[in-house]
Design an enzyme around this catalytic site. Structure first.
Site, PDB file in Angstrom:
ATOM      1  N   GLU A  78       0.804  -1.229   0.000  1.00 32.66           N
ATOM      2  CA  GLU A  78       0.000   0.000   0.000  1.00 32.66           C
ATOM      3  C   GLU A  78       0.838   1.281   0.000  1.00 32.66           C
ATOM      4  O   GLU A  78       0.710   2.124   0.908  1.00 32.66           O
ATOM      5  CB  GLU A  78      -0.940   0.013   1.203  1.00 32.66           C
ATOM      6  CG  GLU A  78      -1.886  -1.167   1.247  1.00 32.66           C
ATOM      7  CD  GLU A  78      -3.014  -1.007   2.261  1.00 32.66           C
ATOM      8  OE1 GLU A  78      -2.920  -0.109   3.114  1.00 32.66           O
ATOM      9  OE2 GLU A  78      -4.000  -1.761   2.173  1.00 32.66           O
ATOM     10  N   GLU A 101      -5.351  -8.724   0.619  1.00 32.27           N
ATOM     11  CA  GLU A 101      -6.006  -8.404   1.899  1.00 32.27           C
ATOM     12  C   GLU A 101      -7.466  -8.118   1.628  1.00 32.27           C
ATOM     13  O   GLU A 101      -7.800  -7.437   0.655  1.00 32.27           O
ATOM     14  CB  GLU A 101      -5.428  -7.129   2.556  1.00 32.27           C
ATOM     15  CG  GLU A 101      -4.063  -7.266   3.152  1.00 32.27           C
ATOM     16  CD  GLU A 101      -3.581  -5.973   3.828  1.00 32.27           C
ATOM     17  OE1 GLU A 101      -4.411  -5.160   4.302  1.00 32.27           O
ATOM     18  OE2 GLU A 101      -2.358  -5.774   3.865  1.00 32.27           O
TER      19      GLU A 101
END
Ligand code: BGP
Length: 469
Positions: A167, A366
């Site tokens: 991320e 995720e």
């Protein structure tokens, strides 16, 4: 009810990160989170820091046994730069850190779990922030490439899946645009843009190191996609959606997969006088070091509308001058985390990757649901987290639909395997298949863990969700 069968060899797994699970085991270098907690513990829920976390450093053998017991065939964690490296300038190895990560590799192997090693999960060594300005510095980019090389050299023969960053857009947003991670800058547009560029460059340089070593595995990046859904089809709302996607999603997706930056992003930053400093040589490194695969984290969509007000930013810059949050009525929310639940977006992401990014191999790296005070669901020693099972089944039903339609998705990793520490939220919301009692550090399988075991052994599940794109 329909039985949804997933492709052979599908990854059923979970993800965590070093700083969120290990506990601080070596104080040679502090990472950003260690430092932030030490200097401002009041920023963290109940003032719980990362120093013990879920005690993976001591409990990894038992933890891997539990992960095996719930049927996981793959698992992602991260190697911490601040723990693996001794001299940050030279990128030399710290034997204590290496010994720990080697034990992780062995233990995963022993349990027949495919390990994915990620290299950066918001955990830059703090001295590089204070000395060089962190990710705004190209010297730090080069130091990251040295760290990556060290990790590949020592662990790359045995570990077949690597990712450079988790991320990266969150670093840009959290530290430089919206101020929710140390050093908590708000509206530092010029630095934010440089950090965005430098992180892409750092990823490409790490990939170049990986390729030079001719290792037997694959390397990718983990991106969180928050697809934009505009309020209406009006020209203004649709433009707001394009802008949000360019800034928050495509800014890393395009360089990683296509080796170039989105034109809309570049022209906008240039117009606003905050475009990054780059060179032709660096752009060539980005162009020639694309990822082999993608990991995509998905939690929630981004509802947007045209920005109708003139923001009074007093010289600051945030991308929201081009779009605004749209408070859509009648949406489903996870009230604990404040995130919308919209499972269909997984299908939309999968189709976007298929249609616009060459159908590159990818997996959900995720997806999950954090719930506060889960102890209230404890019955006979087991947390009855049926809401989590429903959440996974609904998202997986959409993913299955996308795979049936040709999406090249090879796995699904939940966030997370074992309840873990979170940035600022600490242990407020729990996400795991396995619970952590913070007082005793007992790790116990929840109901959802047994659901995962059944699902992975059948390579699918009976779904009662009707999905019609
Ligand atoms: C992702 C991060 C994870 C994890 C997860 C859950 O963005 O990659 O590290 O923390 O979100 O979010 P949170 O912990 O903020 O509830």
């Amino acid at each position: 009810m329909t039985f949804l069968q997933f492709p052979n060899g599908f990854w059923w797994g979970a993800a965590t990160s070093g700083p969120q699970s290990e506990g601080t085991f070596d104080k040679k270098h502090e990472n950003l989170m260690d430092y932030w907690f030490r200097t401002k513990p009041e920023d963290f829920h109940n003032q719980v820091g990362p120093n013990v976390a879920s005690d993976f450093y001591h409990q990894y053998e038992n933890d891997f046994k539990l992960l095996k017991e719930i049927g996981l065939n793959s698992y992602r964690t991260s190697i911490q730069w601040s723990r693996l490296i001794d001299d940050l300038e030279e990128g030399s190895v710290n034997p204590e850190g290496l010994a720990f990560y080697k034990k992780i590799v062995q233990e995963a192997k022993k349990n027949d779990i495919e390990l994915v090693f990620n290299l950066h999960h918001f955990d830059i060594p703090i001295e590089l922030v204070h000395k060089y300005g962190g990710w705004t510095s190209k010297h730090v980019v080069d130091l990251f490439a040295k760290f990556a090389k060290c990790a590949f050299t020592h662990l790359g023969k045995e570990v077949k899946y690597w990712t450079t960053f988790n991320e990266p857009i969150v670093i840009v947003e959290a530290s430089y645009l919206y101020g929710f991670h140390y050093p908590k800058y708000f509206g530092h547009g010029k630095e934010a843009a440089q950090v965005m560029y430098n992180l892409n460059l750092a990823s490409a340089k790490a990939i170049a190191e990986y390729k030079k070593l001719n290792l037997p595995g694959k390397i990718g990046i983990i991106l969180n996609l928050t697809p934009s859904y505009p309020r209406s089809n009006s020209k203004e709302d649709v433009y707001a959606g394009h802008m949000a996607d360019a800034m928050l999603n495509h800014s890393f997706l395009e360089p990683a997969v296509l080796g170039k930056f989105p034109e809309l992003l570049v022209s906008t930053l240039e117009k606003d006088g905050i475009l990054w400093q780059s060179s032709a040589e660096e752009m060539e490194i980005i162009r020639s070091n694309k990822v082999d695969f993608l990991g995509l984290n998905y939690y929630h969509p981004n509802r947007v509308k045209a920005q109708e007000q003139e923001l009074d930013l007093q010289g600051k810059w945030i991308p929201n001058i081009y779009f605004d949050d749209y408070k859509k009525p009648d949406i489903r929310m996870n009230p604990y985390r404040g995130w919308e639940i919209y499972p269909r977006a997984i299908y939309d992401i999968a189709m976007d990757i298929k249609n616009h990014y060459g159908n590159i191999p990818w997996y959900i790296s995720e997806n999950g649901m954090g719930v506060e005070n889960e102890a209230r669901f404890l019955e006979n020693g087991q947390i009855q987290d049926d809401y989590r099972i429903d959440f996974y089944e609904e998202h997986l039903s959409w993913l299955h639909k996308a795979i049936e339609e040709g999406s090249n998705c090879f796995g699904y990793h939940a966030w997370t395997g074992i309840d873990c520490w979170s940035w600022a939220n600490s242990y407020k919301n729990r996400y795991g298949f396995i619970s952590v009692d913070l007082e005793t550090q007992n790790h116990t399988i929840k109901k959802s863990g047994y659901w995962m075991k059944k699902t992975s052994s059948a390579n699918g599940f009976e779904s009662h969700y009707e999905v019609h794109p």
